[in-house]
Design a protein around this motif. Structure first.
Motif, PDB file in Angstrom:
ATOM      1  N   THR A 165       0.860  -1.178   0.000  1.00 20.04           N
ATOM      2  CA  THR A 165       0.000   0.000   0.000  1.00 20.04           C
ATOM      3  C   THR A 165       0.898   1.229   0.000  1.00 20.04           C
ATOM      4  OG1 THR A 165      -1.770  -1.100   1.251  1.00 20.04           O
ATOM      5  CG2 THR A 165      -1.749   1.303   1.289  1.00 20.04           C
ATOM      6  N   THR A 166       0.593   2.169  -0.888  1.00 22.53           N
ATOM      7  CA  THR A 166       1.376   3.405  -0.966  1.00 22.53           C
ATOM      8  C   THR A 166       0.521   4.572  -0.506  1.00 22.53           C
ATOM      9  OG1 THR A 166       2.666   2.560  -2.836  1.00 22.53           O
ATOM     10  CG2 THR A 166       2.663   4.947  -2.479  1.00 22.53           C
ATOM     11  N   LEU A 167       1.002   5.284   0.506  1.00 22.60           N
ATOM     12  CA  LEU A 167       0.347   6.509   0.946  1.00 22.60           C
ATOM     13  C   LEU A 167       0.984   7.684   0.224  1.00 22.60           C
ATOM     14  CD1 LEU A 167      -0.137   6.389   4.828  1.00 22.60           C
ATOM     15  CD2 LEU A 167      -1.746   5.803   3.025  1.00 22.60           C
ATOM     16  N   ILE A 168       0.130   8.553  -0.336  1.00 24.09           N
ATOM     17  CA  ILE A 168       0.604   9.799  -0.918  1.00 24.09           C
ATOM     18  C   ILE A 168      -0.089  10.931  -0.170  1.00 24.09           C
ATOM     19  CG2 ILE A 168       0.756  11.235  -2.984  1.00 24.09           C
ATOM     20  CD1 ILE A 168       0.641   8.706  -4.671  1.00 24.09           C
ATOM     21  N   LEU A 169       0.688  11.662   0.613  1.00 22.70           N
ATOM     22  CA  LEU A 169       0.161  12.801   1.350  1.00 22.70           C
ATOM     23  C   LEU A 169       0.361  14.054   0.502  1.00 22.70           C
ATOM     24  CD1 LEU A 169       1.784  11.985   4.809  1.00 22.70           C
ATOM     25  CD2 LEU A 169      -0.426  11.218   3.934  1.00 22.70           C
ATOM     26  N   VAL A 170      -0.641  14.907   0.487  1.00 22.38           N
ATOM     27  CA  VAL A 170      -0.569  16.138  -0.293  1.00 22.38           C
ATOM     28  C   VAL A 170      -0.786  17.313   0.646  1.00 22.38           C
ATOM     29  CG1 VAL A 170      -1.526  17.442  -2.222  1.00 22.38           C
ATOM     30  CG2 VAL A 170      -1.492  14.936  -2.319  1.00 22.38           C
ATOM     31  N   GLY A 171       0.187  18.226   0.704  1.00 20.20           N
ATOM     32  CA  GLY A 171       0.057  19.341   1.634  1.00 20.20           C
ATOM     33  C   GLY A 171       1.033  20.450   1.332  1.00 20.20           C
ATOM     34  N   VAL A 172       1.541  21.068   2.378  1.00 20.47           N
ATOM     35  CA  VAL A 172       2.497  22.156   2.231  1.00 20.47           C
ATOM     36  C   VAL A 172       3.784  21.789   2.959  1.00 20.47           C
ATOM     37  CG1 VAL A 172       0.737  23.936   1.978  1.00 20.47           C
ATOM     38  CG2 VAL A 172       1.553  23.351   4.250  1.00 20.47           C
ATOM     39  N   ALA A 173       4.797  22.653   2.836  1.00 17.94           N
ATOM     40  CA  ALA A 173       6.125  22.303   3.343  1.00 17.94           C
ATOM     41  C   ALA A 173       6.119  22.023   4.835  1.00 17.94           C
ATOM     42  CB  ALA A 173       7.109  23.430   3.022  1.00 17.94           C
ATOM     43  N   ASP A 174       5.306  22.750   5.594  1.00 17.37           N
ATOM     44  CA  ASP A 174       5.278  22.549   7.038  1.00 17.37           C
ATOM     45  C   ASP A 174       4.902  21.114   7.414  1.00 17.37           C
ATOM     46  OD1 ASP A 174       5.953  25.157   7.359  1.00 17.37           O
ATOM     47  OD2 ASP A 174       3.921  25.856   7.792  1.00 17.37           O
ATOM     48  N   ASP A 175       4.087  20.474   6.554  1.00 18.87           N
ATOM     49  CA  ASP A 175       3.671  19.104   6.840  1.00 18.87           C
ATOM     50  C   ASP A 175       4.866  18.162   6.929  1.00 18.87           C
ATOM     51  OD1 ASP A 175       1.015  19.860   6.784  1.00 18.87           O
ATOM     52  OD2 ASP A 175       0.785  19.418   4.668  1.00 18.87           O
ATOM     53  N   VAL A 176       5.870  18.375   6.097  1.00 19.59           N
ATOM     54  CA  VAL A 176       7.048  17.515   6.095  1.00 19.59           C
ATOM     55  C   VAL A 176       7.753  17.604   7.440  1.00 19.59           C
ATOM     56  CG1 VAL A 176       9.230  17.023   4.965  1.00 19.59           C
ATOM     57  CG2 VAL A 176       7.311  17.846   3.616  1.00 19.59           C
ATOM     58  N   ASP A 177       7.984  18.825   7.896  1.00 17.26           N
ATOM     59  CA  ASP A 177       8.683  19.019   9.168  1.00 17.26           C
ATOM     60  C   ASP A 177       7.882  18.429  10.325  1.00 17.26           C
ATOM     61  OD1 ASP A 177      10.613  20.422   7.777  1.00 17.26           O
ATOM     62  OD2 ASP A 177       9.628  22.351   8.086  1.00 17.26           O
ATOM     63  N   ASP A 178       6.567  18.641  10.335  1.00 23.55           N
ATOM     64  CA  ASP A 178       5.730  18.135  11.428  1.00 23.55           C
ATOM     65  C   ASP A 178       5.744  16.613  11.474  1.00 23.55           C
ATOM     66  OD1 ASP A 178       5.100  20.701  12.113  1.00 23.55           O
ATOM     67  OD2 ASP A 178       3.168  20.725  11.085  1.00 23.55           O
ATOM     68  N   LEU A 179       5.610  15.976  10.322  1.00 21.71           N
ATOM     69  CA  LEU A 179       5.571  14.517  10.291  1.00 21.71           C
ATOM     70  C   LEU A 179       6.897  13.912  10.736  1.00 21.71           C
ATOM     71  CD1 LEU A 179       3.615  13.719   7.008  1.00 21.71           C
ATOM     72  CD2 LEU A 179       2.940  13.086   9.314  1.00 21.71           C
ATOM     73  N   ILE A 180       7.984  14.452  10.190  1.00 19.09           N
ATOM     74  CA  ILE A 180       9.291  13.874  10.500  1.00 19.09           C
ATOM     75  C   ILE A 180       9.675  14.141  11.950  1.00 19.09           C
ATOM     76  CG2 ILE A 180      11.751  14.036   9.941  1.00 19.09           C
ATOM     77  CD1 ILE A 180      10.947  14.337   7.029  1.00 19.09           C
ATOM     78  N   SER A 181       9.208  15.274  12.495  1.00 18.66           N
ATOM     79  CA  SER A 181       9.501  15.541  13.900  1.00 18.66           C
ATOM     80  C   SER A 181       8.809  14.529  14.806  1.00 18.66           C
ATOM     81  CB  SER A 181       9.053  16.953  14.275  1.00 18.66           C
ATOM     82  OG  SER A 181       7.645  17.071  14.265  1.00 18.66           O
ATOM     83  N   GLU A 182       7.699  13.962  14.345  1.00 24.36           N
ATOM     84  CA  GLU A 182       6.993  12.960  15.146  1.00 24.36           C
ATOM     85  C   GLU A 182       7.668  11.598  15.067  1.00 24.36           C
ATOM     86  OE1 GLU A 182       4.901  13.888  17.122  1.00 24.36           O
ATOM     87  OE2 GLU A 182       4.287  15.833  16.331  1.00 24.36           O
ATOM     88  N   HIS A 183       8.355  11.333  13.973  1.00 22.58           N
ATOM     89  CA  HIS A 183       8.984  10.022  13.767  1.00 22.58           C
ATOM     90  C   HIS A 183      10.227  10.232  12.915  1.00 22.58           C
ATOM     91  CE1 HIS A 183       7.744   6.167  15.134  1.00 22.58           C
ATOM     92  NE2 HIS A 183       6.470   6.276  14.790  1.00 22.58           N
ATOM     93  N   GLN A 184      11.373  10.449  13.547  1.00 23.79           N
ATOM     94  CA  GLN A 184      12.586  10.691  12.775  1.00 23.79           C
ATOM     95  C   GLN A 184      12.876   9.538  11.815  1.00 23.79           C
ATOM     96  OE1 GLN A 184      14.528  13.428  12.679  1.00 23.79           O
ATOM     97  NE2 GLN A 184      13.159  14.494  14.088  1.00 23.79           N
ATOM     98  N   SER A 185      12.459   8.352  12.193  1.00 22.96           N
ATOM     99  CA  SER A 185      12.774   7.175  11.374  1.00 22.96           C
ATOM    100  C   SER A 185      11.973   7.092  10.085  1.00 22.96           C
ATOM    101  CB  SER A 185      12.565   5.895  12.192  1.00 22.96           C
ATOM    102  OG  SER A 185      11.229   5.815  12.648  1.00 22.96           O
ATOM    103  N   ILE A 186      10.883   7.901   9.942  1.00 22.66           N
ATOM    104  CA  ILE A 186      10.129   7.806   8.683  1.00 22.66           C
ATOM    105  C   ILE A 186      10.801   8.620   7.582  1.00 22.66           C
ATOM    106  CG2 ILE A 186       7.950   7.477   9.923  1.00 22.66           C
ATOM    107  CD1 ILE A 186       7.091  10.244   8.864  1.00 22.66           C
ATOM    108  N   ASP A 187      11.850   9.341   7.928  1.00 16.71           N
ATOM    109  CA  ASP A 187      12.559  10.119   6.915  1.00 16.71           C
ATOM    110  C   ASP A 187      13.044   9.232   5.773  1.00 16.71           C
ATOM    111  OD1 ASP A 187      13.661  12.305   5.715  1.00 16.71           O
ATOM    112  OD2 ASP A 187      15.483  12.326   6.920  1.00 16.71           O
ATOM    113  N   ARG A 188      13.394   7.996   6.098  1.00 18.19           N
ATOM    114  CA  ARG A 188      13.928   7.090   5.068  1.00 18.19           C
ATOM    115  C   ARG A 188      12.831   6.457   4.206  1.00 18.19           C
ATOM    116  NH1 ARG A 188      12.903   1.970   6.792  1.00 18.19           N
ATOM    117  NH2 ARG A 188      12.554   1.675   9.035  1.00 18.19           N
ATOM    118  N   CYS A 189      11.579   6.444   4.700  1.00 21.45           N
ATOM    119  CA  CYS A 189      10.520   5.786   3.926  1.00 21.45           C
ATOM    120  C   CYS A 189       9.490   6.774   3.385  1.00 21.45           C
ATOM    121  CB  CYS A 189       9.822   4.705   4.752  1.00 21.45           C
ATOM    122  SG  CYS A 189       9.132   5.266   6.312  1.00 21.45           S
ATOM    123  N   LEU A 190       9.623   8.061   3.730  1.00 17.99           N
ATOM    124  CA  LEU A 190       8.708   9.074   3.219  1.00 17.99           C
ATOM    125  C   LEU A 190       9.465   9.952   2.227  1.00 17.99           C
ATOM    126  CD1 LEU A 190       5.785  10.183   3.548  1.00 17.99           C
ATOM    127  CD2 LEU A 190       6.733  11.846   5.146  1.00 17.99           C
TER     128      LEU A 190
END
Length: 394
Positions: free
Chosen positions: A166-191
């Motif tokens: 399953t592939t998730l495609i999130l659509v948003g603005v630049a702030d979304d990237v920082d917020d998501l990665i700040s919640e899970h540093q480890s998703i940086d490699r899979c997002l």
């Protein structure tokens, strides 16, 4: 006589089918340009554990890019592809996102009173066989609940860890990237982070030429260039100006669109702009003085060089403002007006970011920027050559 009338009516109907200024593109056959973005999304879909976030200014085509990916995947995928999209709003909950996506994908959902958790989503998707699922969570930045960032980050991490198709495609603005990665540093490699800037002129030209051709009409290269220049990389204006220029040609019973028809389209676009655009413009530029400096400063802002997210600095405004005022202007001569355009009393029409003396600005609504330029052309303050000079430099 009747046959001639039907001919022009048919051309106008075909124009309406060829261009869609009010909605995102939903079919691959109608999608033009952005080939590098499509390739990156295809790579994400075929690489185990990879997901994507598409971010950028509003109006640059993020939703359209996400919508059509399944059409480009189908010839390449060995099994069925199921795509579903959810449009977020301020009060969106995690449960609403996944109930809607599951329903659209025809997957079983939980009962009304049962909790919808990350574990439930992951376990349910693990049981899906022989399908490649593409789930698009659009306008992600509109959600106000900060817990959603945590839950979506957890979901991305879990889907990646369990190698679920399953592939998730999130659509948003630049702030979304920082917020998501700040919640899970480890998703940086899979997002996979995919910034979407405004469309280059060659991609915009493809949209114009293909649509006019689909309508059974022709268009001059000069007319194509004018539409692309005024649109400032925003697909909405390419579609709206193209259809308006085509209609202007049809009114003259002409099957070839030229620059005079583009000028008529610009006038029509100004007249027919939505009430919110008109209200925002009037509020921002209101002035009791004969020489309306707020309008001229706003026009200079519309001509200023920007970064990929639409931001510019006061120093970027100085040269176009000097041209408009026909004399050398320093930042203090318009700094007060920039500040005012960023205040509630004038909309605000500009978003201000950063610290004092390091402020960056951009239009809150990117669609306002071409509108301001068209008003500048209408009033004779700037010409198409000016727009080309300032917006294509650097």
């Amino acid at each position: 006589m009747i046959e001639e009338l039907l001919k022009w009516q048919d051309l106008e109907f075909k124009l309406s089918e060829a261009f869609s200024p009010a909605t995102a593109i939903s079919r691959g056959a109608s999608f033009h340009g952005r080939r590098d973005i499509i390739r990156r999304l295809i790579d994400v879909a075929f690489q185990a554990g990879q997901h994507a976030i598409i971010y950028g200014e509003r109006g640059v085509g993020k939703t359209s890019s996400a919508n059509v990916i399944s059409d480009f995947l189908r010839p390449l995928a060995p099994g069925d592809i199921v795509s579903a999209r959810f449009n977020c709003h301020r009060e969106t909950s995690y449960r609403q996102i996944w109930e809607s996506l599951f329903e659209k994908a025809e997957l079983p959902t939980k009962g009304e009173f049962e909790p919808f958790t990350v574990n439930h989503v992951v376990n349910s998707l693990r049981n899906v066989n022989d399908k490649m699922l593409i789930f698009i969570i659009d306008e992600f930045d509109r959600i106000e609940d900060p817990d959603i960032d945590i839950m979506i980050a957890d979901t991305v991490k879990a889907l990646s860890d369990f190698d679920i198709d399953t592939t998730l495609i999130l659509v948003g603005v630049a702030d979304d990237v920082d917020d998501l990665i700040s919640e899970h540093q480890s998703i940086d490699r899979c997002l996979v982070q995919i910034p979407l800037s405004r469309m280059p002129s060659e991609d915009l030209a493809q949209i114009v030429k293909h649509g006019i051709s689909e309508a059974g009409m022709d268009i001059s290269e000069e007319a194509v260039s004018e539409i692309c220049t005024v649109s400032l990389g925003l697909p909405h204006y390419v579609h709206s100006l193209s259809i308006a220029a085509g209609r202007a040609a049809i009114e003259e019973q002409c099957e070839r669109v030229d620059t005079a028809h583009v000028q008529a389209a610009i006038e029509a676009s100004i007249r027919e702009s939505g009430r919110s655009i008109l209200r925002q413009f009037d509020l921002a530029t209101a002035s009791p003085r004969r020489e309306n400096l707020y309008f001229k400063v706003l026009l200079a802002c519309a001509l200023a060089r920007t970064d990929d997210l639409g931001f510019f600095r006061a120093s970027d405004v100085r040269e176009p403002y000097s041209h408009i005022m026909a004399k050398e202007m320093k930042i203090p001569s318009f700094g007060r007006h920039l500040h005012g355009l960023s205040e509630e009393d004038r909309g605000p029409i500009l978003q201000r970011s950063g610290k004092s003396h390091q402020y960056r600005y951009r239009f809150f609504n990117p669609l306002m920027q071409p509108y301001v330029l068209m008003r500048g052309m209408q009033s004779g303050v700037v010409t198409l050559d000016n727009i080309t000079r300032f917006t294509e430099q650097g």
